[in-house]
Design an enzyme around this catalytic site. Structure first.
Site, PDB file in Angstrom:
ATOM      1  N   ASP A   1       1.088  -1.202   0.152  1.00 53.20           N
ATOM      2  CA  ASP A   1      -0.287  -0.712  -0.232  1.00 53.20           C
ATOM      3  C   ASP A   1       1.010   1.334  -0.207  1.00 53.20           C
ATOM      4  O   ASP A   1       0.875   2.110  -1.177  1.00 53.20           O
ATOM      5  CB  ASP A   1      -0.624  -0.210   1.166  1.00 53.20           C
ATOM      6  CG  ASP A   1      -2.422   0.638   1.091  1.00 53.20           C
ATOM      7  OD1 ASP A   1      -1.800   1.335   0.021  1.00 53.20           O
ATOM      8  OD2 ASP A   1      -2.566   0.686   1.919  1.00 53.20           O
TER       9      ASP A   1
ATOM     10  N   CYS B   1      -4.296   6.695  -1.543  1.00 57.28           N
ATOM     11  CA  CYS B   1      -5.149   5.720  -2.173  1.00 57.28           C
ATOM     12  C   CYS B   1      -5.176   6.333  -4.024  1.00 57.28           C
ATOM     13  O   CYS B   1      -4.264   8.045  -4.171  1.00 57.28           O
ATOM     14  CB  CYS B   1      -6.352   6.279  -2.361  1.00 57.28           C
ATOM     15  SG  CYS B   1      -7.707   5.508  -3.878  1.00 57.28           S
TER      16      CYS B   1
END
Length: 300
Positions: free
Chosen positions: A15, A239
């Site tokens: 991530d 994100c």
């Protein structure tokens, strides 16, 4: 009295790295993964089996997974976007223990992220989880934008819970609720988890620090009984879809706070800080972690 345990999955190598614009050399990734695996962390998300053209940063994921020397006591997980991703991952089945599947709680974010409707994603992930379970893999279902969507705003709690139940029925043993763009607030988090009942399933909170409320949301989740969190060393990540969606809560900030509050994580904070300093050096820029900047609290 024995301190209460909190489980932490480090997601920085996946991530965190996927949001970096400059390609990190494979050797550096392997070295950082190996360092993280020796901090006392027991859960480590190493990479994702997404298409290389979608996230070029993780194109070397199979090589990192194959070559990294990770102690047996560390549970290695990989992110699986779809059936093709699982097919690509299975030749390396002996190198990981868990798969994390994901979708969004809003139609717009899901379309922008994976170009599918929520229902299309769920049907595909049900097949992925069934196959993964046949292979003896533990499955986590991750629900992005569980607390708010940058495109649609409020996300109905009933929709999030309904998606979670579908994932549990499919065979997921853990459900993570992601505050993907940092829209959650502590009252919302406390109420959400206090009212949540998914049976004998591990509940995990995944907070981002986009608006500075990440650790406050952790405390709210702790108050509601959550004992599993995901975080990223150095506060890396975000994100890749909406602009301005900055990093996850920093693992070293999370560990420092939990230890100060009397919880046990099994993680050596100084070793974790060494990892954050090293990734800061590799990236060539200062990172947002508070403990990395100020240092841990030392009582005299």
């Amino acid at each position: 009295m024995t301190a209460e345990q909190v489980r932490i999955r480090e997601v920085g190598p996946r991530d965190g790295f996927q949001n970096e614009p400059e390609i990190i050399p494979t050797e550096d990734k392997i070295r950082l993964v190996e360092m993280l695996a020796r901090t006392g962390l027991r859960r480590l998300e190493v990479t994702s089996f997404v298409r290389p053209d979608v996230i070029p940063q993780l194109a070397d994921g199979p090589e990192v997974l194959r070559r990294a020397d990770i102690p047996d006591e560390v549970s290695v997980s990989v992110l699986i976007p779809n059936e093709k991703g699982l097919e690509n991952a299975l030749p390396l089945r002996e190198r990981f223990d868990e798969v994390n599947v994901f979708l969004s709680a809003s139609e717009t974010h899901n379309r922008k992220n994976v170009n599918r409707s929520i229902e299309e994603s769920l049907r595909g992930l049900e097949r992925v989880v069934a196959r993964a379970r046949e292979e003896g893999l533990r499955c986590e279902g991750v629900i992005s934008v569980s607390f708010g969507c940058p495109y649609e705003g409020h996300v109905p709690r009933e929709r999030v819970v309904s998606i979670a139940r579908r994932l549990v029925e499919a065979g997921c043993e853990e459900i993570a609720f992601g505050d993907t763009t940092g829209m959650a607030n502590p009252r919302q988090v406390r109420e959400f988890f206090s009212e949540l009942d998914l049976g004998d399933v591990e509940l995990t909170a995944h907070f981002h620090n986009t608006r500075g409320q990440g650790l406050a949301n952790v405390v709210a989740a702790l108050d509601a009984g959550v004992r599993s969190f995901e975080s990223s060393f150095g506060e890396l990540g975000g994100c890749p879809v909406p602009k301005g969606a900055t990093g996850n809560i920093a693992s070293e900030d999370l560990v420092s706070m939990l230890h100060e509050m009397g919880y046990e994580t099994g993680i050596d904070l100084e070793r974790l800080l060494e990892c954050a300093r090293e990734v800061q050096r590799v990236l060539g820029r200062p990172l947002g972690s508070h403990v990395l900047t100020a240092g841990p609290i030392e009582w005299h």
